[in-house]
Each structure stands twice: as structure tokens, then as C-alpha cells.
Scaffold this motif. Structure first.
Motif, short mmCIF file in Angstrom:
data_model
loop_
_atom_site.label_atom_id
_atom_site.label_comp_id
_atom_site.label_asym_id
_atom_site.label_seq_id
_atom_site.Cartn_x
_atom_site.Cartn_y
_atom_site.Cartn_z
N ARG A 145 0.45 52.32 39.06
CA ARG A 145 0.30 52.54 37.62
C ARG A 145 0.24 51.19 36.92
NH1 ARG A 145 4.86 56.83 35.87
NH2 ARG A 145 6.22 55.19 36.71
N VAL A 146 -0.88 50.90 36.31
CA VAL A 146 -1.10 49.61 35.67
C VAL A 146 -1.14 49.80 34.17
CG1 VAL A 146 -2.66 47.65 35.46
CG2 VAL A 146 -2.36 48.75 37.66
N VAL A 147 -0.37 49.00 33.43
CA VAL A 147 -0.34 49.05 31.96
C VAL A 147 -1.48 48.21 31.44
CG1 VAL A 147 1.03 48.61 29.91
CG2 VAL A 147 2.16 49.39 32.00
N LEU A 148 -2.46 48.84 30.78
CA LEU A 148 -3.61 48.13 30.22
C LEU A 148 -3.38 47.72 28.77
CD1 LEU A 148 -6.44 50.41 31.68
CD2 LEU A 148 -5.47 48.33 32.65
N ALA A 189 3.85 52.13 26.74
CA ALA A 189 2.50 51.95 27.27
C ALA A 189 1.51 52.74 26.43
CB ALA A 189 2.45 52.41 28.72
N GLN A 190 0.52 52.06 25.91
CA GLN A 190 -0.50 52.73 25.11
C GLN A 190 -1.64 53.25 25.98
OE1 GLN A 190 -2.26 50.24 22.14
NE2 GLN A 190 -3.03 51.95 20.92
N ARG A 191 -1.95 52.53 27.04
CA ARG A 191 -3.02 52.95 27.95
C ARG A 191 -2.63 52.55 29.36
NH1 ARG A 191 -6.66 50.49 25.71
NH2 ARG A 191 -7.39 48.93 27.21
N ILE A 192 -2.77 53.49 30.30
CA ILE A 192 -2.38 53.27 31.70
C ILE A 192 -3.60 53.49 32.59
CG2 ILE A 192 -0.84 54.03 33.57
CD1 ILE A 192 1.11 54.97 31.52
N GLY A 193 -3.73 52.64 33.59
CA GLY A 193 -4.82 52.77 34.55
C GLY A 193 -4.30 53.05 35.95
N VAL A 194 -5.19 53.53 36.80
CA VAL A 194 -4.88 53.85 38.20
C VAL A 194 -5.57 52.83 39.09
CG1 VAL A 194 -5.07 55.58 40.01
CG2 VAL A 194 -4.60 56.29 37.67
N ARG A 195 -4.82 52.23 39.99
CA ARG A 195 -5.37 51.22 40.88
C ARG A 195 -5.02 51.57 42.33
NH1 ARG A 195 -7.40 50.49 36.83
NH2 ARG A 195 -7.67 48.57 35.60
#
Length: 362
Positions: A154-157, A133-139
């Protein structure tokens, strides 16, 4: 309230869950000063540089940015005050005056491993490719009242190599690591209880007498319980038959149901006492009106409640320790007075001029 020194020393945790955001509180600057030879001092990054929602938690598999060998590491523990991630199985060699610890990297250098995919090369062979994962977001962060922790997705962007599908607004949710179960010991037939021993009935109920004639009395359970706490002054005849009841011994007096029952009984007593006071004033009404008599009854009831409250407060204040201290203080005071009285009794004045013997009171 800022975190204490003990909380900061125990900040490194192996728990993947976030139960509070106390790691975002400021840390006193004097905590960084070394207090003793064994105290290394407490270091913490600035509050604005700390991470609120941690997506790298113990149990995750990661790689370190800039590592040419792409070694996969497992996260052992994390420290939310220093933004450090400790790696499992990477113990540094002990230096002078320091204990061996696991290697740690900064949170920003960690890349989470999403999965291992099979890729077909140009030569026709199949090789395994690690997707990170290069960038992870919070949802959707929210407080879970049942588990008493904060949960989010944890969302993989973005990923390396890029394969995240964005069709129909779908996102790739990265699951949380499953906690390791403690090892269970293997079954040993030599240590197990045989089945015939388990099924054997060993309880023999006593034959309780039903008549109330002399010589057939049933033992009192309360007397038996009192002998357990104070056996010397109270006698108990063990020859008398008695059924053992463990309800009183095993029931918790501080349970919610029992507290509620005691509170309801106290409320009923207060309301009944109020009715008695009002009825007494209405019975002896005299020249007063019914309303004035009721007001007088309510006033006397409130006075009674206040006196009971003060008496209960005083009773609770006199604990066993305080009563022991008061008795010890009174004993010392009495001993001091006796010593002073003895000194005055045995006091003898030296012969000197201008001394007059007082006349007798007779």
C-alpha cells in the motif's frame, strides 16, 4: 461459477487478507428477493463498481470524509460484495424486526490514518496532528504460495496535510495492521501440575521372556489389537507380558509417504507380472518368433490388468451400505414370493357351472 447464497450471507469478514477474487463474480438477481421473514435478501453492487484490491482492511484506523469532528474509528469488518466498511464500537439501536449491527460506511468515504505528528504552532505550543492518506496506490501484487493469499504494498500517493516526501523516487509504504492476538489466561499455580509430579517416572517396562519354552510365551500384539475391535469371538490372555507399541495405532495410513510406498509396490508388482507373462510365452514359443511371443505376452498381461481393474472397481462398488440394501431387497423379494405361494396354495374356487376336475397325472 457464481457464489452461492451461503457464501454471500457470510461475505462480511474480519480477515484482512485477500485469498481469492470471487467477490468479482456476478451475483444472481433472484438472490435479492426476500425468501422469508428472517431472510433480509442479499444485496450486492454491480460488478464494475466492486473493488479488486482492498486497502482498507479490519484493524486499520480511519476517519470518515465529511465528518467535522474528525473522529478516529477502527475497522471491524468489511463486505467486498457491497463495498461497505463496518466500524468498531458503533452499534446502531435495534429497530423493529432487525438485530443491532455496527454502523457501516462506503469504502470511498474512508481515509486511512498514517500517523500522528507533532506540530509547533505560532504561539510556541506543540499540538498533535493526524495525517491521513488522501490517495493510495497498489504496488507489486503477487500470489504468496506459502501463506496462500495475495500480497501487495500500500503506497501513499497523497496525504492530508501534504508531507509525503518524493526525494529520489522514494514512496511511503503503509504497513498492514497486525492481527490481534487472542487473550492468554493468567497463570494459576493452583491449576498447574507440581514439578515433582511431572518429573516422576511412572512407566514400568514389562519383563519380557526371551526363551520359547512352554509357559514363557509372549503375548501377540496383533491378537491384542483384534480384541479391541471384536473382543467377543477372540480370547486374549492378559496375564502374558507384552510391550505396548503404538506405531500401528497412531500411524496415519493416508500419509504421503505411505501412499507413495503403496504405489511403488503396485508398480513393482505390475512390472514383475509383465516379465512373468513374457517369459512364459518365450518358454512356450512354438512356431512363433520371439517378437510375436513377446507381443502375445504383453497382450495377455494387459488383459490380466483390465480384469483386475474391473474386479477392484466391483469390489469398491459393493460397500457396506449397498450390501445391506441388496440383502434387504432380496429378503423382501423372498417374502413377497412366499406370500404369493401361500395364496396360491390356499386358493379355493367357488362351485360354479362348467367346472371340470382335472384327471390325475397317474
Amino acid at each position: 461459477m457464481p457464489p452461492s447464497r451461503f457464501q454471500l450471507l457470510k461475505a462480511t469478514t474480519r480477515s484482512p487478507w485477500t485469498r481469492d477474487f470471487r467477490h468479482l463474480l456476478p451475483v444472481p438477481k433472484h438472490f435479492a428477493i426476500k425468501q422469508s421473514f428472517y431472510d433480509p435478501g442479499i444485496k450486492a453492487v454491480r460488478v464494475k463498481d466492486r473493488i479488486k484490491f482492498w486497502n482498507v482492511v479490519p484493524g486499520d484506523r480511519i476517519r470518515i470524509r465529511g465528518d467535522s469532528r474528525n473522529t478516529i474509528h477502527e475497522v471491524l469488518s468489511i463486505n467486498k460484495f457491497t463495498n461497505r466498511v463496518y466500524l468498531k464500537g458503533t452499534i446502531r439501536e435495534p429497530t423493529k424486526g432487525k438485530m443491532p449491527v455496527n454502523k457501516s460506511v462506503h469504502y470511498s468515504k474512508c481515509q486511512l490514518l498514517i500517523e500522528e505528528r507533532e506540530k509547533k504552532t505560532a504561539e510556541g505550543t506543540i499540538e498533535k496532528v493526524h495525517v491521513f492518506a488522501q490517495r493510495i496506490g497498489v504496488r507489486e501484487p503477487y500470489w504468496n504460495p506459502e501463506l496462500r493469499r495475495f500480497d501487495w504494498r500500500r503506497v501513499v500517493l497523497a496525504s492530508i496535510p501534504a508531507y509525503v516526501e518524493r526525494n529520489a523516487g522514494k514512496v511511503l509504504v503503509l504497513p498492514w495492521p497486525e492481527p490481534e492476538e487472542p487473550p492468554k489466561p493468567k497463570a494459576n499455580p493452583l491449576l498447574d501440575t507440581p514439578s515433582d509430579t511431572v518429573l516422576k517416572i511412572t512407566y514400568q517396562p514389562p519383563t519380557l521372556a526371551t526363551s520359547k519354552k512352554k509357559g514363557s510365551a509372549i503375548a501377540d500384539e496383533n491378537a491384542y489389537i483384534k480384541t479391541l475391535f471384536n473382543p467377543s469371538p477372540r480370547g486374549f490372555d492378559e496375564s502374558q507380558p507384552m510391550e505396548s507399541h503404538l506405531v500401528k495405532e497412531l500411524s496415519n495410513p493416508h500419509g504421503r509417504a505411505k501412499k507413495q510406498a503403496r504405489w511403488q509396490a503396485a508398480q513393482r508388482r505390475k512390472s514383475e507380472l509383465l516379465k512373468k507373462f513374457v517369459a512364459r510365452e518365450l518358454l512356450n514359443q512354438g512356431d512363433r518368433t520371439a517378437r510375436e511371443a513377446r507381443v502375445e505376452g504383453v497382450f495377455k498381461w494387459r488383459q490380466q490388468m483390465e480384469e483386475e481393474r474391473k474386479a477392484e472397481k466391483k469390489r469398491r462398488w459393493f460397500t457396506a451400505e449397498r450390501l445391506t440394501g441388496i440383502a434387504r431387497k432380496a429378503k423382501r423379494k423372498h417374502r413377497k414370493a412366499e406370500k404369493q405361494k401361500t395364496k396360491l396354495t390356499h386358493l379355493v374356487l367357488k362351485e360354479a357351472p362348467n367346472q371340470v376336475i382335472p384327471r390325475s397325472s397317474k
